[in-house]
Design an enzyme around this catalytic site. Structure first.
Site, PDB file in Angstrom:
ATOM      1  N   ILE A  80       0.874  -1.166   0.000  1.00  0.00           N
ATOM      2  CA  ILE A  80       0.000   0.000   0.000  1.00  0.00           C
ATOM      3  C   ILE A  80       0.915   1.221   0.000  1.00  0.00           C
ATOM      4  CG2 ILE A  80      -0.248  -0.156   2.518  1.00  0.00           C
ATOM      5  CD1 ILE A  80      -2.899   1.384   2.242  1.00  0.00           C
ATOM      6  N   ALA A  81       0.585   2.186  -0.839  1.00  0.00           N
ATOM      7  CA  ALA A  81       1.368   3.419  -0.880  1.00  0.00           C
ATOM      8  C   ALA A  81       0.497   4.551  -1.413  1.00  0.00           C
ATOM      9  CB  ALA A  81       2.604   3.248  -1.766  1.00  0.00           C
ATOM     10  N   VAL A  82       0.805   5.751  -0.946  1.00  0.00           N
ATOM     11  CA  VAL A  82       0.095   6.953  -1.379  1.00  0.00           C
ATOM     12  C   VAL A  82       1.135   7.962  -1.853  1.00  0.00           C
ATOM     13  CG1 VAL A  82      -1.374   8.878  -0.614  1.00  0.00           C
ATOM     14  CG2 VAL A  82      -1.849   6.549   0.185  1.00  0.00           C
ATOM     15  N   GLU A 114       2.988  -7.181   6.370  1.00  0.00           N
ATOM     16  CA  GLU A 114       4.312  -6.980   6.960  1.00  0.00           C
ATOM     17  C   GLU A 114       4.686  -5.517   6.764  1.00  0.00           C
ATOM     18  OE1 GLU A 114       3.358 -10.852   5.912  1.00  0.00           O
ATOM     19  OE2 GLU A 114       3.951  -9.413   4.359  1.00  0.00           O
ATOM     20  N   ASN A 119       9.541   1.549  10.281  1.00  0.00           N
ATOM     21  CA  ASN A 119       8.436   2.390   9.821  1.00  0.00           C
ATOM     22  C   ASN A 119       7.370   2.491  10.917  1.00  0.00           C
ATOM     23  OD1 ASN A 119       6.495   3.787   8.449  1.00  0.00           O
ATOM     24  ND2 ASN A 119       6.671   2.592   6.570  1.00  0.00           N
ATOM     25  N   TYR A 126      -1.578   1.096  11.035  1.00  0.00           N
ATOM     26  CA  TYR A 126      -2.230  -0.215  11.050  1.00  0.00           C
ATOM     27  C   TYR A 126      -2.871  -0.504  12.400  1.00  0.00           C
ATOM     28  CZ  TYR A 126       0.332  -0.857   6.690  1.00  0.00           C
ATOM     29  OH  TYR A 126       0.824  -0.699   5.424  1.00  0.00           O
TER      30      TYR A 126
END
Length: 155
Positions: A80-82, A114, A119, A126
């Site tokens: 997942i990335a924005v 994971e 981070n 999460y």
């Protein structure tokens, strides 16, 4: 596909299209130390089209998520990335809620992911969604960094 309005912008969460993959790659290179190669991204798009989603903001791919179902009842968020310019605008939350809802509809009982041990921001993100830490995976990433395994029970 779902539309949301955030700060007067329409955000559409939808399945990725082949023409979105260039944007997905661009986001990866801005957000990850070791992005997936384009060949793997293409393969995931073909194999898991309903779990490969994007956040579309006015025609711009501003974020993406890749989720797969394993063993018929375990959801796995692979990535997942924005886009940095769109971070902190709830796009990540919209993407995660969409995939969790999709997993739930498909009978998934547990969602796994994971995250890099370093981070801490992602780990907090999460946890706010209800994920629990399940242990450390040493040398998980290519550069030798450990991962923290996290899980969200859906029942």
């Amino acid at each position: 596909m779902r539309d949301f309005v955030v700060a007067q912008q329409v955000i559409t969460i939808r399945e990725v299209k082949a023409e979105d993959l260039k944007s997905v790659m661009s986001i990866q290179y801005k957000c990850f130390k070791d992005p997936y190669p384009l060949s793997l991204i293409r393969r995931l798009h073909i194999m898991h089209p309903d779990g490969f989603i994007v956040a579309d903001v006015g025609g711009i791919v501003a974020g993406y998520l890749i989720g797969v179902i394993r063993w018929s009842n375990i959801g796995h968020v692979l990535a997942i990335a924005v886009e940095p310019a769109f971070q902190r605008q709830r796009l990540g939350t919209l993407l995660m809620n969409y995939i969790i809802d999709l997993f739930r509809k498909k009978g998934v009982k547990l969602v796994r992911l994971e995250v890099r041990k370093s981070n801490l921001g992602a780990q907090q993100f999460y946890k706010k969604l209800g994920f629990l830490e399940r242990g450390e995976m040493p040398f998980y990433y290519e550069d030798g960094e450990s991962a923290i395994a996290m899980e969200l029970p859906l029942e």
